[in-house]
Motif scaffolding. Structure first.
Motif, PDB file in Angstrom:
ATOM      1  N   ARG A  52     -19.358 -21.499  78.564  1.00 11.10           N
ATOM      2  CA  ARG A  52     -20.450 -22.470  78.599  1.00 11.10           C
ATOM      3  C   ARG A  52     -19.881 -23.881  78.533  1.00 11.10           C
ATOM      4  O   ARG A  52     -18.851 -24.117  77.918  1.00 11.10           O
ATOM      5  N   LEU A  53     -20.601 -24.819  79.152  1.00 13.20           N
ATOM      6  CA  LEU A  53     -20.234 -26.227  79.082  1.00 13.20           C
ATOM      7  C   LEU A  53     -20.762 -26.819  77.782  1.00 13.20           C
ATOM      8  O   LEU A  53     -21.571 -26.193  77.079  1.00 13.20           O
ATOM      9  N   ALA A  54     -20.349 -28.033  77.476  1.00 12.32           N
ATOM     10  CA  ALA A  54     -20.762 -28.709  76.243  1.00 12.32           C
ATOM     11  C   ALA A  54     -22.278 -28.833  76.138  1.00 12.32           C
ATOM     12  O   ALA A  54     -22.832 -28.821  75.035  1.00 12.32           O
ATOM     13  N   ASP A  55     -22.978 -28.929  77.277  1.00 15.67           N
ATOM     14  CA  ASP A  55     -24.445 -29.047  77.241  1.00 15.67           C
ATOM     15  C   ASP A  55     -25.136 -27.690  77.071  1.00 15.67           C
ATOM     16  O   ASP A  55     -26.355 -27.598  77.058  1.00 15.67           O
ATOM     17  N   GLY A  56     -24.340 -26.621  76.956  1.00 17.20           N
ATOM     18  CA  GLY A  56     -24.898 -25.291  76.745  1.00 17.20           C
ATOM     19  C   GLY A  56     -25.131 -24.491  78.011  1.00 17.20           C
ATOM     20  O   GLY A  56     -25.444 -23.304  77.951  1.00 17.20           O
ATOM     21  N   SER A  57     -24.974 -25.117  79.179  1.00 19.38           N
ATOM     22  CA  SER A  57     -25.214 -24.395  80.428  1.00 19.38           C
ATOM     23  C   SER A  57     -24.122 -23.350  80.662  1.00 19.38           C
ATOM     24  O   SER A  57     -22.944 -23.582  80.392  1.00 19.38           O
ATOM     25  N   ALA A  58     -24.533 -22.193  81.158  1.00 19.55           N
ATOM     26  CA  ALA A  58     -23.612 -21.091  81.414  1.00 19.55           C
ATOM     27  C   ALA A  58     -22.848 -21.335  82.708  1.00 19.55           C
ATOM     28  O   ALA A  58     -23.427 -21.722  83.714  1.00 19.55           O
ATOM     29  N   VAL A  59     -21.544 -21.101  82.656  1.00 18.07           N
ATOM     30  CA  VAL A  59     -20.691 -21.232  83.831  1.00 18.07           C
ATOM     31  C   VAL A  59     -20.388 -19.857  84.401  1.00 18.07           C
ATOM     32  O   VAL A  59     -20.460 -19.628  85.597  1.00 18.07           O
ATOM     33  N   ASP A  60     -20.043 -18.937  83.519  1.00 18.33           N
ATOM     34  CA  ASP A  60     -19.657 -17.600  83.946  1.00 18.33           C
ATOM     35  C   ASP A  60     -19.899 -16.647  82.786  1.00 18.33           C
ATOM     36  O   ASP A  60     -19.759 -17.034  81.629  1.00 18.33           O
ATOM     37  N   SER A  61     -20.269 -15.411  83.098  1.00 22.60           N
ATOM     38  CA  SER A  61     -20.437 -14.401  82.063  1.00 22.60           C
ATOM     39  C   SER A  61     -20.340 -13.025  82.685  1.00 22.60           C
ATOM     40  O   SER A  61     -20.970 -12.748  83.703  1.00 22.60           O
ATOM     41  N   THR A  62     -19.547 -12.168  82.060  1.00 25.26           N
ATOM     42  CA  THR A  62     -19.444 -10.780  82.531  1.00 25.26           C
ATOM     43  C   THR A  62     -20.671  -9.983  82.111  1.00 25.26           C
ATOM     44  O   THR A  62     -20.905  -8.894  82.620  1.00 25.26           O
ATOM     45  N   LYS A  63     -21.466 -10.527  81.206  1.00 25.75           N
ATOM     46  CA  LYS A  63     -22.641  -9.805  80.710  1.00 25.75           C
ATOM     47  C   LYS A  63     -23.784  -9.802  81.728  1.00 25.75           C
ATOM     48  O   LYS A  63     -24.656  -8.939  81.670  1.00 25.75           O
ATOM     49  N   VAL A  64     -23.770 -10.754  82.669  1.00 22.91           N
ATOM     50  CA  VAL A  64     -24.844 -10.843  83.666  1.00 22.91           C
ATOM     51  C   VAL A  64     -24.967  -9.525  84.427  1.00 22.91           C
ATOM     52  O   VAL A  64     -26.056  -8.983  84.593  1.00 22.91           O
ATOM     53  N   ASP A  65     -23.841  -8.996  84.900  1.00 27.01           N
ATOM     54  CA  ASP A  65     -23.841  -7.735  85.640  1.00 27.01           C
ATOM     55  C   ASP A  65     -23.390  -6.567  84.772  1.00 27.01           C
ATOM     56  O   ASP A  65     -23.181  -5.459  85.274  1.00 27.01           O
ATOM     57  N   ASN A  66     -23.189  -6.831  83.475  1.00 30.14           N
ATOM     58  CA  ASN A  66     -22.687  -5.831  82.524  1.00 30.14           C
ATOM     59  C   ASN A  66     -21.411  -5.164  83.035  1.00 30.14           C
ATOM     60  O   ASN A  66     -21.261  -3.946  82.988  1.00 30.14           O
ATOM     61  N   LYS A  67     -20.498  -6.010  83.569  1.00 33.43           N
ATOM     62  CA  LYS A  67     -19.205  -5.522  84.041  1.00 33.43           C
ATOM     63  C   LYS A  67     -18.116  -6.249  83.263  1.00 33.43           C
ATOM     64  O   LYS A  67     -17.755  -7.380  83.599  1.00 33.43           O
ATOM     65  N   PRO A  68     -17.599  -5.628  82.200  1.00 31.53           N
ATOM     66  CA  PRO A  68     -16.556  -6.289  81.425  1.00 31.53           C
ATOM     67  C   PRO A  68     -15.312  -6.562  82.262  1.00 31.53           C
ATOM     68  O   PRO A  68     -15.049  -5.875  83.252  1.00 31.53           O
ATOM     69  N   ALA A  69     -14.562  -7.570  81.848  1.00 35.51           N
ATOM     70  CA  ALA A  69     -13.320  -7.938  82.535  1.00 35.51           C
ATOM     71  C   ALA A  69     -12.155  -7.168  81.925  1.00 35.51           C
ATOM     72  O   ALA A  69     -12.104  -6.971  80.715  1.00 35.51           O
ATOM     73  N   LYS A  70     -11.244  -6.748  82.773  1.00 31.38           N
ATOM     74  CA  LYS A  70     -10.020  -6.098  82.309  1.00 31.38           C
ATOM     75  C   LYS A  70      -8.849  -6.924  82.810  1.00 31.38           C
ATOM     76  O   LYS A  70      -8.814  -7.298  83.984  1.00 31.38           O
ATOM     77  N   PHE A  71      -7.924  -7.242  81.934  1.00 32.64           N
ATOM     78  CA  PHE A  71      -6.755  -8.006  82.330  1.00 32.64           C
ATOM     79  C   PHE A  71      -5.617  -7.707  81.375  1.00 32.64           C
ATOM     80  O   PHE A  71      -5.808  -7.088  80.326  1.00 32.64           O
ATOM     81  N   VAL A  72      -4.435  -8.138  81.750  1.00 32.13           N
ATOM     82  CA  VAL A  72      -3.249  -7.990  80.917  1.00 32.13           C
ATOM     83  C   VAL A  72      -2.850  -9.382  80.447  1.00 32.13           C
ATOM     84  O   VAL A  72      -2.725 -10.302  81.264  1.00 32.13           O
ATOM     85  N   MET A  73      -2.675  -9.530  79.140  1.00 30.17           N
ATOM     86  CA  MET A  73      -2.241 -10.814  78.593  1.00 30.17           C
ATOM     87  C   MET A  73      -0.952 -11.234  79.305  1.00 30.17           C
ATOM     88  O   MET A  73      -0.042 -10.427  79.474  1.00 30.17           O
ATOM     89  N   GLY A  74      -0.904 -12.482  79.730  1.00 29.79           N
ATOM     90  CA  GLY A  74       0.286 -13.002  80.391  1.00 29.79           C
ATOM     91  C   GLY A  74       0.321 -12.771  81.883  1.00 29.79           C
ATOM     92  O   GLY A  74       1.278 -13.166  82.548  1.00 29.79           O
ATOM     93  N   ASP A  75      -0.739 -12.160  82.457  1.00 24.53           N
ATOM     94  CA  ASP A  75      -0.706 -11.882  83.901  1.00 24.53           C
ATOM     95  C   ASP A  75      -1.155 -13.070  84.747  1.00 24.53           C
ATOM     96  O   ASP A  75      -1.186 -12.999  85.964  1.00 24.53           O
ATOM     97  N   GLY A  76      -1.544 -14.177  84.082  1.00 22.89           N
ATOM     98  CA  GLY A  76      -1.925 -15.383  84.805  1.00 22.89           C
ATOM     99  C   GLY A  76      -3.405 -15.465  85.132  1.00 22.89           C
ATOM    100  O   GLY A  76      -3.856 -16.460  85.695  1.00 22.89           O
ATOM    101  N   SER A  77      -4.189 -14.437  84.793  1.00 19.27           N
ATOM    102  CA  SER A  77      -5.618 -14.495  85.107  1.00 19.27           C
ATOM    103  C   SER A  77      -6.378 -15.407  84.142  1.00 19.27           C
ATOM    104  O   SER A  77      -7.461 -15.871  84.468  1.00 19.27           O
ATOM    105  N   LEU A  78      -5.816 -15.651  82.970  1.00 20.29           N
ATOM    106  CA  LEU A  78      -6.392 -16.602  82.012  1.00 20.29           C
ATOM    107  C   LEU A  78      -5.372 -17.699  81.737  1.00 20.29           C
ATOM    108  O   LEU A  78      -4.172 -17.455  81.773  1.00 20.29           O
ATOM    109  N   THR A  79      -5.865 -18.894  81.429  1.00 25.23           N
ATOM    110  CA  THR A  79      -4.951 -19.980  81.090  1.00 25.23           C
ATOM    111  C   THR A  79      -4.316 -19.688  79.735  1.00 25.23           C
ATOM    112  O   THR A  79      -4.869 -18.933  78.922  1.00 25.23           O
TER     113      THR A  79
END
Length: 149
Positions: free
Chosen positions: A22-49
């Protein structure tokens, strides 16, 4: 009574989680809950900063947390070198130069990079290749569903 220790997220953990940004004003930017599809990733794989990953380290399976990240830890600060001026003739009816439009551009190495059209003046189109959330403070909400290793 024995306490059960849920697995914790470590540097190379595979993680299944729900997240919302969410942004500082509370508006949603992205959420995996919208489609109820959790994200899967490996720490350090570059998909997250690195800033997002730092928030996750040490969290346990089943834990939910909320973090507020400054731009430097989230999507970075806008870089003036990432703003380019292109000739209007490079655009077409299929890909019009309309302010606010995000267009995918092919780099010389073949990789695709998104750019936001910021301005159209005469024959010049200003395209911003900074991340659309660069310069934004964001709130990162996570629900760690499973730590897979």
């Amino acid at each position: 009574m024995t306490e059960i220790n849920n697995p914790r997220i470590a540097e190379n953990s595979a993680v299944l989680m729900h997240f919302s940004i969410r942004l500082a004003d509370g508006s949603a930017v992205d959420s995996t809950k919208v489609d109820n599809k959790p994200a899967k990733f490996v720490m350090g794989d570059g998909s997250l900063t690195p800033g997002f990953e730092a928030c996750l380290l040490g969290l346990q399976e089943g834990q939910s947390e909320t973090f507020t990240l400054p731009p430097e830890s989230a999507f970075g600060l806008p870089n003036p070198d990432n703003i380019h001026h292109l000739e209007l003739s490079k655009f077409s009816q299929d890909v019009p130069a309309e302010i606010g439009t995000i267009i995918s551009f092919t780099q010389p190495n073949g990789e695709e990079i998104p750019g936001i059209i910021r301005e159209v003046v005469a024959d010049s189109v200003t395209v911003d290749f900074n991340h659309p959330l660069a310069g934004q403070t964001v709130t990162f909400e996570v629900d760690v569903l499973e730590v897979l290793g």
